[in-house]
Structures are given as structure tokens and as C-alpha cells.
Scaffold this motif. Structure first.
Motif, PDB file in Angstrom:
ATOM      1  N   CYS A  85      -2.514   2.026   7.119  1.00  0.00           N
ATOM      2  CA  CYS A  85      -3.498   2.330   6.078  1.00  0.00           C
ATOM      3  C   CYS A  85      -4.902   1.862   6.471  1.00  0.00           C
ATOM      4  O   CYS A  85      -5.869   2.195   5.796  1.00  0.00           O
ATOM      5  N   CYS A 103      -1.292  -2.303   9.852  1.00  0.00           N
ATOM      6  CA  CYS A 103      -0.708  -1.270   8.987  1.00  0.00           C
ATOM      7  C   CYS A 103      -1.482   0.031   9.185  1.00  0.00           C
ATOM      8  O   CYS A 103      -2.680   0.034   9.434  1.00  0.00           O
ATOM      9  N   HIS A 144       0.394  -6.346   1.625  1.00  0.00           N
ATOM     10  CA  HIS A 144      -0.878  -6.878   2.109  1.00  0.00           C
ATOM     11  C   HIS A 144      -1.250  -8.099   1.280  1.00  0.00           C
ATOM     12  O   HIS A 144      -1.371  -8.016   0.052  1.00  0.00           O
ATOM     13  N   CYS A 166       0.860  -1.184   0.000  1.00  0.00           N
ATOM     14  CA  CYS A 166       0.000   0.000   0.000  1.00  0.00           C
ATOM     15  C   CYS A 166       0.896   1.234   0.000  1.00  0.00           C
ATOM     16  O   CYS A 166       2.116   1.118  -0.087  1.00  0.00           O
TER      17      CYS A 166
END
Ligand SMILES: [Zn+2]
Lengths: 436, 143
Positions: free
Chosen positions: A315, A313, A258, A251
Motif C-alpha cells: 500500500c 507493504c 500498520h 490496510c
């Protein structure tokens, strides 16, 4: 940070929800698998006769691993669950000893694979306004076409450049203001070394991102690429057997990949014992494809070595991150993004009557690219006394190897007895490329 | 008519040519003519020696890749245009020369040259027809 999702619900779903989805999909894959000649023998042998025999995700571990050799032995149709009229696409990849492996995709499978690819592309922040130059080879190899479909779905403008012809690649980048490249890291570095020759400066180009994959590379290589081109480079992981690129993708945080857990069940095992290793520990990546029904593949041993991150993460995605690939648990060689096994080379050279007993495979760096050299001994009885014969023999070996491994190595002929002998622990492969 | 040439396959390795020549010396074999065809990665050494049958055995025992091929040795007048005259005859008669090289020693006022033809027998017949002197195996041995 510009965080974009393709399918936010799935990408940020909590772990329970993902596991539940995995279980439902696994049952459905079991139903398809039981229609294949291969799994219809294998699954009942471990007491799985219907999807209902899978109660929890732990039941997955009752299923024996599927090896590349299983695919080879069941080539071409042993793992096909449907009539070929249902299939819309196949891809093949080279096998260890010349027999290829094949994957089949139904229209629905292709749609699901394309969606996962679209999700991967979006995770990097790329979108409709981007222009993707897809420099992976198209054709039987999954790298080109699968990325192509995903990028079209997101709405990028796709330049299906495929590999090779560096000068034209640079012209395309320049003329069409390419913003994103899909490429092997070694080829991207090679392109940089050619820019001056073409009279092009990095600043003349409009590049913003590169998706780099198909060959293991180090963090140092990524940084070098990012500095030379002033771009962000995202690591991409995939393999033909699992539909190609997009199994795992970085990402915007570029902090490892991922792995899309609604589409794949990942296990990390000790390659020697086959046992799961504790979370965060390095081992072999084993994958179960949850989105392909025409050709189910469960607990497939990728032979790639990596580990899973445990920490979440930034994100917001909940799908665990796979580390970059740290090596192989078999002897597969990756030369400029092309996979091959020493056994394939052996099979070709040992069939040639003019070749003597020993051979050696050398891999080295030649600038940014890999260089493969196959050294063989001349069989003295076959020598006719002329240089012409030796030249012809070298080109013949080169052509025959190209037919098997798709790239043409440099061939060196040696006198008998000058290469390490077959007996004992002869070093067949000498790989002097810098370690990752 | 034809004489024996020994072709040796040599990988490009330092001292390899020396190895071969010293092996011949140790076995009391004299080199009469010598030529090296070199490429980037290997070489073909071609020699004419006084005892070809002994030499080939010595090479075999030493695991050196060697092969006997037939060549023709021609006496060329040692004067300007001597070689050209012979080459003209061969060209006129449409004989294809693969390669040629000179002997180490001369026989009186004539230079000796080794010729490799794609069709040795045809070449020999034509040379004979034009009264070009061909060196025999016997005289190579006695040089
Ligand atoms: Zn992330």
C-alpha cells in the motif's frame, strides 16, 4: 486496489523522517512527563531531568518499563501532567485486583487520537459514503467513543449502537443500510447464527466491511467471518492505556496491522528478560504514546504477544506492520472482548463467607460466544439446609462478580474438596476455547 | 414435637446419592423418610433417620455438607381427603408450608408425612389445637 490515505505525507514518510519525528515528539512527551508525580520521580532516577537528556531514540531504553501495576498504584492522578481543567475526557479500565486504571485526554490529545483513528478507518478504504454501526460499548471503555470520534471525522454516518440486543442490531443494519461494522469477532459470528431466527439473509444486508478487534482471533476466524457475511474484515489493535482502538490497523491488503509509528514507539521485548528481540521475532509489545500529553505513558508493557513484519507493504505505507496478537504474557482473560484477570474473580469469591477454600474459572465456547463459568465450593458450616439459600448465594456471587468484571458468569456450587486444592500447582483457569 | 431432619448438599455428580445412602447403611442408620429437591446443578437431599445425631457426625467425618433442620412429622388418616383436611386447617390458620414429603413406612392405618414450616413452633401449636397427631422423635426412632 483502492488505496486511500488520510495523511499521505506522514503515512508514506521515509523511515529517517519517521524516526526524526519520533525523537522530537519523545522529547516533548518527556517534558510533560516530568510534570507528573510518577515520572518526575522515575525519570531523574535514571538521569533524565529534562528533554535535552534525550539525544537519540536509543535513550528511550534508559527509561524503565511502566507496568499496569504502576498505573494502579498511582491511581487516580499520579500520571496526570496538567490541571484537570485542561482535561476533556477520561477513560478507565478494570485493573487486576479491582483498582481501575485511568487515562486522561486534553482537547489536543483527543484531537490527535481522533486523527489517528480517522487514518486507520481511511486505510481500510472506508469513507464518507459509508455507514458505520459501532457495536463496541460506549462509556468508560475506549472502544466505542474513540472509534465514534474517528469515524465522524472521516465523515461516515455513525450509528452509535453500542453492544447487545442482537435483534435490534440486525434491524439497525437493515433499516439504515449499514456498510461497516465495528465489533468483536465472536459477537459478529454470534449475529450470523441468529439471522435465520430473525428471518434475515446476509444478502438482504448492505454490509461491506467489518473492523474486528478487542479480542485476539485467528486468521481462520477472519476468513470465516468474511465468507459468512461476504465482506472484508480488518483487524484492529488497541488498548485503553494507549487511547483505545487505532494503535495499529490493517490496510486494504489485510496483511497485518500498520502500527502508526509517528504516534507510538513500538518495541518488542522478551517478556522474561526485558531485552529487545531481533526484528521479526515474537515477543511482548511495549508502547510509548507520543501523542498524549495530559497523561504521558512511556515504555508501557502491554502484555500482548506479537511480532513486527520487516517487509514493506504494497500500500506504500512505511509504518511497520504488527502481527495479529498471538497471546498474552500474563494471565489476563478476554471473554467476549471484555478483559479480566483471574485475581479479580478470586478477590470477589473469596470475600463471600459462604464460599469455601477453592474455586475454578472455566472458559468455553458456547456457539460463537465465550462462556465464563465460576465454580466455587460451599463452605459447609454456612449451609442452612435449604435450596433457596443456595439459589440466593449463586445470584449473589453472580451480581458481585458482575460489579467487578462487568459480565455475569454462570456460577456453580460444589461440595468441599471437589475442586482442585489451593496448595501446589492447582489449575485455577481451565480455558477450553480452541487455540489461535 | 419437632423432629430432626438432615439436609445434605449434593452436587450433581453420578453416584453421589448412592454414596450418601451407602454411608448410612454401613453405619447402621435407617432412613425413615427421604426427599430430593433437585435443580439443574445441585440437589438437596432431605432425610429423617432413626439416629440423626450419629448420622450428622458420620457426614461431617466424610466431608459431606449436612445440616440439621427442624421439621414436624404428622400422622395423616389413610383415607381419601385425609391430607386435604390437614392442609385446610393449616391454610385457614395461615401457616406456610415450605415443603412436605412422605415417610417410607406407614404406622398402622395412618400415613406419616414430614412438613417443613417457615415457623415451626407456630405450626406445632396450631396442629395441637386441632388435635392433629404429631409424631415424636421417640416414635421415629422406634419405627
Ligand atoms: Zn499496507
Amino acid at each position: 486496489m483502492d488505496i486511500r490515505y488520510w495523511n499521505k505525507d506522514v503515512e508514506t514518510a521515509d523511515v529517517q523522517k519517521i524516526r526524526h519525528l519520533q525523537l522530537q515528539r519523545l522529547k516533548s512527551i518527556i517534558a510533560s512527563a516530568l510534570k507528573t508525580p510518577f515520572y518526575s520521580r522515575r525519570l531523574p532516577s535514571v538521569g533524565i531531568n529534562s528533554p535535552d537528556d534525550i539525544k537519540t531514540l536509543d535513550d528511550l531504553r534508559r527509561i524503565p518499563f511502566t507496568m499496569k501495576d504502576d498505573l494502579r498504584q498511582n491511581y487516580p492522578k499520579g500520571l496526570l501532567s496538567v490541571d484537570t481543567s485542561e482535561v476533556v475526557r477520561i477513560h478507565t479500565s478494570s485493573g487486576t485486583t479491582g483498582i481501575p486504571t485511568v487515562i486522561y485526554l486534553s482537547a489536543k490529545d483527543l484531537d490527535a487520537a481522533t486523527d489517528i483513528m480517522a487514518r486507520s478507518i481511511t486505510a481500510t478504504g472506508a469513507g464518507r459514503t459509508d455507514i458505520l454501526q459501532n457495536m463496541m460499548s460506549y462509556g468508560l471503555f475506549t472502544g466505542g467513543l474513540c472509534m465514534h470520534y474517528g469515524a465522524e471525522r472521516v465523515g461516515l454516518m455513525v450509528i452509535p449502537a453500542a453492544g447487545g440486543n442482537t435483534k435490534r442490531q440486525v434491524s439497525l443494519m437493515n433499516d439504515f443500510r449499514t456498510t461497516v461494522l465495528h465489533i468483536t469477532p465472536s459477537y459478529l459470528l454470534h449475529i450470523h447464527s441468529k439471522l435465520a431466527e430473525y428471518g434475515v439473509k446476509v444478502g438482504d444486508l448492505a454490509l461491506k466491511k467489518a473492523f474486528i478487534g478487542a479480542e485476539p482471533h485467528s486468521e481462520g476466524t477472519r476468513r470465516k467471518i468474511e465468507e459468512l457475511f461476504k465482506i472484508d474484515a480488518y483487524n484492529s489493535y488497541g488498548l485503553s492505556e494507549m487511547n483505545g482502538p487505532g494503535v495499529a490497523f490493517e490496510c486494504v491488503y489485510k496483511n497485518d496491522l500498520h502500527l502508526w509509528e509517528d504516534a507510538y514507539i513500538v518495541e518488542i521485548i522478551n517478556p522474561k528478560t526485558g531485552q529487545l528481540v531481533p526484528d521479526g521475532q515474537e515477543g511482548e509489545v511495549v508502547l510509548t504514546n507520543l501523542i498524549r500529553h495530559a497523561m504521558p505513558l512511556m515504555r508501557y508493557r502491554t502484555r500482548d504477544l506479537a511480532f513486527l513484519h520487516i517487509e514493506p507493504c504494497k500500500c506504500g505505507r512505511t509504518h511497520r506492520r504488527l502481527s495479529r496478537i498471538l497471546g498474552r504474557s500474563d494471565d489476563m482473560l478476554i471473554i467476549n472482548g471484555v478483559n479480566m484477570f483471574p485475581s479479580q474473580i478470586e478477590e470477589v469469591v473469596m470475600k463471600i463467607p459462604e464460599v469455601g477454600n477453592n474455586y475454578q474459572i472455566c472458559v468455553e465456547k458456547d456457539g460463537a460466544l465465550d462462556r465464563l463459568i465460576v465454580k466455587v465450593e460451599l463452605y459447609s458450616k454456612m449451609f442452612l439446609g435449604e435450596a433457596k439459600q443456595i439459589d440466593n448465594l449463586k445470584s449473589k456471587i453472580g451480581e458481585e462478580l458482575k460489579a467487578s468484571i462487568t459480565i455475569k458468569p454462570a456460577i456453580e456450587l460444589h461440595e468441599p474438596g471437589s475442586l482442585p486444592a489451593f496448595e501446589g500447582k492447582a489449575v485455577r483457569v481451565v480455558d477450553t476455547r480452541p487455540k489461535l | 414435637m419437632k423432629i430432626k431432619q438432615i439436609s445434605i448438599f449434593l452436587e450433581n455428580r453420578k453416584g453421589r446419592l448412592y454414596d450418601v445412602c451407602s454411608l448410612l447403611g454401613k453405619n447402621d442408620i435407617n432412613i425413615r423418610a427421604l426427599n430430593v429437591a433437585e435443580t439443574e446443578s445441585f440437589g438437596i437431599l432431605r432425610i429423617v433417620v432413626n439416629k440423626p445425631d450419629v448420622a450428622i457426625k458420620v457426614f461431617k467425618d466424610a466431608d459431606i455438607v449436612a445440616k440439621i433442620t427442624d421439621v414436624i412429622a404428622i400422622e395423616v388418616d389413610d383415607r381419601p381427603g385425609g391430607l386435604a383436611d390437614i392442609l385446610k386447617v393449616l391454610a385457614d390458620e395461615d401457616v406456610n408450608i415450605e415443603y412436605m414429603y412422605g415417610f417410607v413406612e406407614k404406622s398402622s392405618d395412618r400415613a406419616l408425612m414430614v412438613f417443613r414450616f417457615d415457623d415451626v413452633d407456630k405450626a406445632a401449636a396450631i396442629l395441637k389445637k386441632h388435635n392433629i397427631r404429631i409424631v415424636t422423635e421417640q416414635s421415629v426412632r422406634e419405627l
